[in-house]
Motif scaffolding. Structure first.
Motif, short mmCIF file in Angstrom:
data_model
loop_
_atom_site.label_atom_id
_atom_site.label_comp_id
_atom_site.label_asym_id
_atom_site.label_seq_id
_atom_site.Cartn_x
_atom_site.Cartn_y
_atom_site.Cartn_z
N LYS A 142 49.21 75.03 -17.19
CA LYS A 142 48.22 74.18 -17.86
C LYS A 142 46.89 74.90 -18.02
N VAL A 143 46.51 75.68 -17.00
CA VAL A 143 45.27 76.44 -17.10
C VAL A 143 45.38 77.49 -18.20
N GLU A 144 46.51 78.22 -18.19
CA GLU A 144 46.69 79.29 -19.17
C GLU A 144 46.77 78.75 -20.59
N THR A 145 47.35 77.59 -20.78
CA THR A 145 47.50 77.01 -22.14
C THR A 145 46.36 76.06 -22.49
N ASN A 146 45.31 76.07 -21.65
CA ASN A 146 44.09 75.30 -21.95
C ASN A 146 44.31 73.78 -21.97
N VAL A 147 45.28 73.30 -21.22
CA VAL A 147 45.54 71.86 -21.19
C VAL A 147 44.33 71.11 -20.62
N TYR A 148 43.81 71.59 -19.50
CA TYR A 148 42.65 70.92 -18.88
C TYR A 148 41.42 71.04 -19.77
N LYS A 149 41.30 72.19 -20.39
CA LYS A 149 40.17 72.40 -21.31
C LYS A 149 40.24 71.40 -22.46
N GLN A 150 41.44 71.24 -23.03
CA GLN A 150 41.60 70.30 -24.14
C GLN A 150 41.43 68.86 -23.67
N MET A 151 41.91 68.57 -22.47
CA MET A 151 41.75 67.23 -21.91
C MET A 151 40.26 66.91 -21.75
N LEU A 152 39.51 67.88 -21.22
CA LEU A 152 38.07 67.70 -21.05
C LEU A 152 37.39 67.57 -22.42
N GLN A 153 37.81 68.43 -23.35
CA GLN A 153 37.22 68.38 -24.68
C GLN A 153 37.46 67.02 -25.33
N LYS A 154 38.66 66.47 -25.15
CA LYS A 154 38.99 65.16 -25.71
C LYS A 154 38.10 64.06 -25.12
N LEU A 155 37.90 64.10 -23.80
CA LEU A 155 37.03 63.11 -23.15
C LEU A 155 35.60 63.23 -23.66
N ILE A 156 35.13 64.47 -23.82
CA ILE A 156 33.77 64.67 -24.31
C ILE A 156 33.65 64.24 -25.77
N ASP A 157 34.66 64.58 -26.59
CA ASP A 157 34.63 64.17 -28.00
C ASP A 157 34.60 62.66 -28.13
N ASP A 158 35.44 61.99 -27.31
CA ASP A 158 35.47 60.53 -27.35
C ASP A 158 34.11 59.94 -26.96
N TYR A 159 33.51 60.53 -25.92
CA TYR A 159 32.20 60.01 -25.52
C TYR A 159 31.13 60.35 -26.55
N GLN A 160 31.25 61.53 -27.19
CA GLN A 160 30.29 61.87 -28.24
C GLN A 160 30.30 60.80 -29.33
N LEU A 161 31.51 60.40 -29.72
CA LEU A 161 31.65 59.37 -30.74
C LEU A 161 31.08 58.04 -30.22
N GLU A 162 31.40 57.72 -28.98
CA GLU A 162 30.90 56.48 -28.38
C GLU A 162 29.37 56.50 -28.25
N LEU A 163 28.82 57.65 -27.84
CA LEU A 163 27.37 57.77 -27.69
C LEU A 163 26.68 57.66 -29.06
N ASP A 164 27.25 58.31 -30.07
CA ASP A 164 26.67 58.19 -31.41
C ASP A 164 26.67 56.74 -31.87
N TYR A 165 27.76 56.05 -31.56
CA TYR A 165 27.85 54.64 -31.93
C TYR A 165 26.80 53.82 -31.18
N LYS A 166 26.63 54.10 -29.88
CA LYS A 166 25.63 53.37 -29.09
C LYS A 166 24.22 53.68 -29.60
N LYS A 167 23.97 54.96 -29.92
CA LYS A 167 22.66 55.32 -30.46
C LYS A 167 22.39 54.59 -31.77
N GLU A 168 23.40 54.56 -32.61
CA GLU A 168 23.22 53.87 -33.89
C GLU A 168 22.90 52.40 -33.66
N ASN A 169 23.67 51.76 -32.77
CA ASN A 169 23.43 50.34 -32.48
C ASN A 169 22.03 50.12 -31.90
N CYS A 170 21.63 51.02 -30.97
CA CYS A 170 20.30 50.88 -30.37
C CYS A 170 19.20 51.04 -31.42
N PHE A 171 19.35 52.04 -32.27
CA PHE A 171 18.33 52.29 -33.28
C PHE A 171 18.29 51.17 -34.31
#
Length: 774
Positions: free
Chosen positions: A411-440
């Protein structure tokens, strides 16, 4: 109820004065009427120019008609009409210009001139639309595919053209670029869902996914579907029909159009027929075609078209009611019921005070804007800290739960954890952008609501174009450490040193060859010197011996003392005159001989001196090069020792790595997990480039830019409403209160009738939806 009933309601709306309370309502009604009148089924293809819209449409029609590239191309609305094969219009094209003139094209190859931003003419300004007629899908209904300009296009009016076309379309194909879903996509889809209830979401780059890095079409489509359902569908009570598909329009086009000889520009040979069939299958175009055909074959096809029209009309009515009720409420509560308005002098004074205090009111509003944005920034900063901590906890739990070392390393060699982390960050990026938009947006709405408290001089305005921009997503590449980096770095140093030594030796060899040449030049100079001496001798020998002096005798008179007794009478007789032969010498030939010999010697000496100088220079160069070679030999010996040390170090590192890999798996497994968690922790929390820091910097930037943006919007709304209120007060001052009361009563009656029509449509829509066959 049928479409004719909807048209009657729209005609009635056009007769009401309330439609002029909001911007562009009359134009929107005209657009809806046109859409209802159309018999053809229009599908708008929407997306950024990098989403490959033109290539996608070319794949649908099976011919490379529309220009496609990685840069923006489509500049005019292009309609591709699906007609029967026996239709006289098949293969023709019509250009409609902005001035109303029409031109028919005999050759579709000329389309680029009228549809792209690279055209020699100003397509956006001069061309209204392009209509192409071709047989590409076997359905009975009249079908039109619309290629719209890119949402992020550079050409003026692109977004306006695209939005108006979507309003008239019956369905929408939304293409996502290679990156997938972004906040701009979510925002735009939410907006156009007010006019559409059928979407086909396409990810158009499955041929560019890297399976080795864990990128698969199914995963990509699942992520798009999750985001659409989470941020769009879950936030509306409308019935929206969605389809999802991953495909490669480029492969589909190459598989269908035999005029395309090579799939990619750098391919070295043409596509064979068998390969063309395989390419078409790999494109997954069949899945999209199945979706498209199923829409037309649906028993509820016409009913769904009617439902879409109903939603759009109801959405328009909601907007009209919102705007009109707000203005009616202000008139009723602040004008008609206020006794102070019976005193004209008080009205005049209120107008003076209202205009006098406008700068102070604006300043208070600006202070409130800054305060609200600061408060939202504090809340969102806390959300970032908490959310990134949850992400770290989630990925740490996944790492800790792994019990098999080999699986973990894979999993380390094939970047599974890296992609898993990237997916969590991407999802939160989208969620944060949505929250920022709602707040603004909440700040904006709060200020608009608060304006009424500052003198009752602002009403709700048309804010459909007040798009508060959010900064682009930040770069979140995970810099994972690799256990073999030290060895690779050392080996790279060794390679560099080896290359340096090779270049070093080449330079030394160059010096050696140069010395050899100098030796040759020295020998040649010496030989030349010897030849000069021999030549001097030859020339001197050729001169022979020095010529002797020529002698000739001349008679010369002279006086001499008399001798004997005559000497006694010499004083009387004088001296005796006598003659004698005197020799005269001529050395002209000898002198000429001397001159020639001297010239031979001088020329030889000059050449010998030049050779001596050349020999001196050559000896000096030789010595310099020999010194360089000596220095190079010393440096080479030093580098060789360094290379030996480096090779020993590499060997030691490899031994260390080998020993490290040979350790007990349990001991190393624990260490590896800890190292990975530390790497992730540093990536998320530590340093100037940590995810937390970058998210917060992005938030600060967004707060600053949107704060100024909101101030600009509020200032415009403030001045607009102040002008409106001044106009109303002027009417009252000038004695027009009765006209205001009459307009109020008429608009109130119109609002009641619109509410009745809206409720009728709502009941009808509920019935239609429950009647749709499963």
């Amino acid at each position: 109820m049928q479409n004719s009933d909807l048209k009657q309601k729209l005609d009635l709306l056009k007769s009401y004065s309330v439609i002029y309370d909001g911007a562009n309502i009359k134009d929107t009604i005209d657009t809806l009427e046109d859409r209802i009148d159309q018999n053809e089924f229009k599908i708008a293809v929407v997306g950024e120019f990098s989403a490959g819209k033109s290539t996608f449409i070319n794949a649908i029609v099976g011919r490379d008609l529309l220009k496609h590239a990685t840069l923006e191309t489509t500049a005019a609305l292009t309609y591709i009409h699906n007609v029967k094969s026996d239709d006289s219009r098949v293969g023709t094209c019509t250009i409609t210009f902005a001035d109303g003139t029409v031109e028919d094209l005999d050759r579709l190859s000329e389309l680029e001139k009228y549809t792209t931003t690279q055209s020699e003419i100003d397509v956006v300004a001069e061309v209204r639309s392009v209509d192409i007629y071709i047989d590409f899908l076997d359905v009975d209904d009249e079908l039109v595919i619309v290629d719209t300009p890119g949402l992020n296009g550079l050409a003026d009016k692109h977004r306006e053209l695209t939005i108006e076309e979507i309003k008239q379309a019956h369905s929408c194909i939304y293409l996502f670029p290679k990156r997938g879903v972004a906040q701009t996509d979510i925002d735009f889809i939410k907006y156009i869902s007010n006019y559409q209830n059928t979407f086909i979401f396409i990810y158009n780059f499955i041929d560019e996914l890297n399976a080795f890095e864990g990128e698969y079409p199914e995963t990509k489509i699942a992520g798009i579907k999750e985001n659409i359902e989470r941020f769009v569908l879950s936030q509306t009570d409308r019935r929206i029909i969605t389809y999802y598909c991953g495909m490669s329009a480029l492969k589909a086009l190459a598989g269908k159009d035999t005029e395309i000889k090579r799939l990619y520009e750098d391919d070295f040979r043409d596509i064979s027929e068998s390969e063309r069939e395989q390419i078409l299958e790999e494109s997954n175009y069949a899945e999209f075609e199945k979706i498209l055909t199923s829409i037309f074959n649906d028993v509820n096809f016409q009913r769904n078209r009617y439902i879409t029209n109903c939603y759009t009309v109801m959405n328009l009515m909601e907007y009209i009611l919102m705007v009109s009720k707000k203005k009616q409420s202000e008139i009723e509560n602040k004008i008609l019921k206020d006794r102070a308005f019976k005193d004209i002098s008080q009205i005049k004074q209120q107008k003076i005070e209202m205009n006098r205090n406008q700068d102070a009111v604006l300043e208070q509003l600006y202070e409130l804007i800054v305060h609200l944005f600061d408060e939202n920034k504090r809340i969102l900063n806390s959300d970032i800290d908490e959310s990134i901590s949850r992400i770290y906890e989630s990925i740490s739990n996944s790492i800790n739960s792994e019990s098999d070392y080999s699986t973990f390393e894979q999993k380390v060699e094939t970047n599974v954890y890296k992609q898993m982390l990237q997916k969590l960050i991407d999802d939160y990026q989208l969620e944060l952008d949505y929250k920022k938009e709602n707040c603004f947006q909440l700040v904006y709405k709060t200020i608009l609501a608060r304006i009424d408290e500052y003198g009752d001089i602002i009403s709700v305005a048309d804010r459909s174009n007040a798009d508060l921009k959010i900064s682009a997503a930040i770069d979140k590449e995970l810099a994972a450490d690799n256990i073999k980096n030290d060895i690779k770095n050392l080996e790279q140093i060794a390679v560099n040193n080896k290359k340096f030594l090779e270049d070093f030796n080449k330079q030394r060899e160059g010096y050696r060859l140069e010395i050899e040449k100098i030796f040759a030049d020295i020998n040649a100079a010496k030989k030349h010197k010897e030849d000069l001496t021999a030549e001097q001798r030859r020339k001197e020998a050729a001169l022979g011996d020095r010529p002797v002096e020529d002698v000739r005798y001349i008679v010369e008179e002279f006086e001499e003392d008399r001798k004997g007794i005559a000497r006694l009478f010499q004083f009387i007789l004088g001296k005796k005159k006598s003659t004698r032969q005197v020799p005269q010498y001529d050395d002209t030939k000898g002198l000429a001989w001397d001159k020639k010999k001297r010239e031979i010697k001088e020329r030889t000496d000059e050449e010998r001196e030049a050779i001596n100088r050349e020999l001196s220079n050559l000896e000096s160069k030789k010595c310099t090069l020999e010194e360089k070679i000596e220095l190079h030999d010393k440096e080479q010996a030093s580098y060789s020792r360094k290379m030996d040390i480096l090779n020993h170090e590499i060997a030691a590192k490899k031994d260390e790595l080998l020993m490290f890999e040979e350790r007990l798996e349990t001991e190393y497994f624990t260490l590896r997990k800890k190292q990975l968690r530390q790497d992730i922790e540093a990536y998320l929390f530590e340093g100037d480039n940590s995810i937390t820091k970058l998210f917060k910097e992005s938030l600060v930037s967004d707060v600053a830019s949107n704060s100024e943006l909101v101030k600009g919007y509020i200032k415009n709304e403030f001045e607009k409403r102040l002008s409106e209120k001044n106009s109303v007060l002027d009417e009252i001052i000038n004695g027009n209160l009765i006209d205001i009361q009459n307009r109020f009563k008429n608009k109130k009656a119109e609002i009641t009738k619109i509410e009745e029509m809206y409720n009728e449509l709502k009941v009808e829509l509920d019935y239609e939806q429950t009647s749709i066959a499963v």
